[in-house]
Design a protein around this motif. Sequence first.
Motif, short mmCIF file in Angstrom:
data_model
loop_
_atom_site.label_atom_id
_atom_site.label_comp_id
_atom_site.label_asym_id
_atom_site.label_seq_id
_atom_site.Cartn_x
_atom_site.Cartn_y
_atom_site.Cartn_z
N TYR A 1 29.46 -14.72 44.55
CA TYR A 1 30.36 -15.66 45.39
C TYR A 1 29.48 -16.70 45.72
O TYR A 1 29.89 -17.93 45.91
N ASN A 2 28.48 -16.40 46.57
CA ASN A 2 27.75 -17.26 47.23
C ASN A 2 27.16 -18.50 46.22
O ASN A 2 26.43 -17.71 45.08
N VAL A 3 27.13 -19.62 46.39
CA VAL A 3 26.35 -20.92 45.49
C VAL A 3 24.91 -20.81 45.59
O VAL A 3 24.30 -21.01 44.64
N ARG A 4 24.56 -20.17 46.74
CA ARG A 4 22.93 -19.93 46.68
C ARG A 4 22.54 -18.45 46.22
O ARG A 4 23.18 -17.48 46.47
N GLU A 5 21.43 -18.43 45.46
CA GLU A 5 20.85 -17.16 45.11
C GLU A 5 20.12 -16.63 46.34
O GLU A 5 19.43 -17.28 47.16
N LEU A 6 20.24 -15.39 46.37
CA LEU A 6 19.84 -14.72 47.56
C LEU A 6 18.02 -14.59 47.77
O LEU A 6 17.74 -14.35 46.59
N ASN A 7 17.65 -15.24 48.68
CA ASN A 7 16.22 -15.30 48.97
C ASN A 7 15.73 -14.38 49.71
O ASN A 7 16.09 -14.40 50.93
N GLN A 8 14.74 -13.63 49.39
CA GLN A 8 14.32 -12.44 50.08
C GLN A 8 13.54 -12.87 51.19
O GLN A 8 13.54 -12.15 52.50
N ALA A 9 12.90 -13.89 51.22
CA ALA A 9 11.85 -14.28 52.05
C ALA A 9 12.95 -14.73 53.24
O ALA A 9 12.67 -14.52 54.56
N HIS A 10 14.04 -15.46 53.11
CA HIS A 10 14.79 -15.95 53.92
C HIS A 10 15.54 -14.78 54.69
O HIS A 10 15.82 -14.92 55.96
N VAL A 11 15.97 -13.78 53.97
CA VAL A 11 16.41 -12.68 54.51
C VAL A 11 15.66 -11.96 55.44
O VAL A 11 15.94 -11.68 56.69
N ALA A 12 14.18 -11.87 55.17
CA ALA A 12 13.23 -11.30 56.10
C ALA A 12 13.29 -12.05 57.22
O ALA A 12 12.84 -11.65 58.49
N GLU A 13 13.09 -13.42 57.23
CA GLU A 13 13.03 -14.61 58.35
C GLU A 13 14.39 -13.86 59.39
O GLU A 13 14.24 -13.57 60.67
N TYR B 1 22.52 -10.06 55.23
CA TYR B 1 21.56 -9.04 54.70
C TYR B 1 20.27 -9.13 55.52
O TYR B 1 19.70 -7.99 55.73
N GLY B 2 20.00 -9.99 56.41
CA GLY B 2 19.09 -9.92 57.31
C GLY B 2 19.47 -8.74 58.46
O GLY B 2 18.43 -7.90 58.85
N SER C 1 24.74 -26.47 57.00
CA SER C 1 23.35 -26.67 57.31
C SER C 1 22.51 -25.28 57.84
O SER C 1 21.39 -25.49 58.06
N GLN C 2 23.23 -24.11 57.85
CA GLN C 2 22.78 -23.05 58.22
C GLN C 2 21.89 -22.34 57.13
O GLN C 2 21.05 -21.74 57.49
N GLY C 3 22.16 -22.84 55.88
CA GLY C 3 21.47 -22.03 54.87
C GLY C 3 20.19 -22.66 54.19
O GLY C 3 20.11 -23.84 54.91
N LEU C 4 19.72 -21.89 53.49
CA LEU C 4 18.56 -22.89 52.67
C LEU C 4 19.26 -24.12 51.84
O LEU C 4 20.22 -24.11 51.36
N ALA C 5 18.37 -24.99 51.73
CA ALA C 5 18.88 -26.20 50.99
C ALA C 5 19.03 -25.71 49.51
O ALA C 5 18.03 -24.68 49.05
N LEU C 6 20.15 -26.16 48.73
CA LEU C 6 20.60 -25.50 47.31
C LEU C 6 19.43 -26.35 46.52
O LEU C 6 19.07 -27.37 46.57
#
Length: 280
Positions: free
Chosen positions: A37-49, A82-83, A117-122
């Motif tokens: 559903y999310n237009v962004r692919e899950l970025n594990q580095a961002h989850v870790a942040e 996920y974080g 603006s809360q998520g990573l840039a697409l």
Amino acid sequence: MATLYQRYQKKDELKSDMTARKAYLVPIAEIYTEDGYNVRELNQAHVAEFKDAFMAGEYIPPLAVEITERGVKVIDGHHRYYGALAATEAGCEILRLECKDFIGTEADKIAFMVTSSQGLALTPLERGAAYFRLENQGWTNAQIAQKVKRSESDIIQHLQLHKECSGYIKSLVRAGSLNYALAIDITREHGVYADTVVAKFMEKAESAGKKKITKSIAKPQFPAAKKNRLIELVYKSTKLISQDRQHDYLMLPKGVKDEVMEIFEAYRKYVEDQNEPQPE
């Protein structure tokens, strides 16, 4: 210290247009995400942040959610969610997450995920997939552009990336080995041969010690310095006319013929490389 709630209570007295949009602390066990559903692919580095932020007790913005038969579905805030799960697994017990209702249509949800603006840039691929979802809901390019606050040309280009480029070419774009605009140009120029052509470009890049296909590799230009030098060499040539007046000739100054011929030979090789036959 005064609070926003106290100011809100006095908004009539203060003649303020202040409004409230409530957030709720939802048990994390009641929250879920929908695969794909999310237009962004899950970025594990961002989850870790976000995991580190939760464990450090830092402020985390609320998730945007909607209520479904299954529970509380995340619309925006997948990396935060996920974080929080990762922080819980690491021993930081998080019972609830702050959530706010998302109000809007399915198109509004997609646009919100694109512009949040809360998520990573697409990435270009994520943006193209999001625009395609809106297109499938009957939105025109102009309407999508207005919705996501981008130019119409941006919409067209990312849709071309999503719909026209092959899986192999998209994988190179995803890995950062190929610029998405260049990927579109190559696909349109070479059609069904695009994968083979791109693979050769990748080989050239790697043999030159590069990790990315640059424009100089994919669309090389004859060196401007050689063009300018040729003009300098023939500038003082003498024009000769044949007796039958069917041909014109240039007589080069003494001592420049060899250098002129070297430039001609370099240009001949350049043209041959540009006109390399298409793969079978």
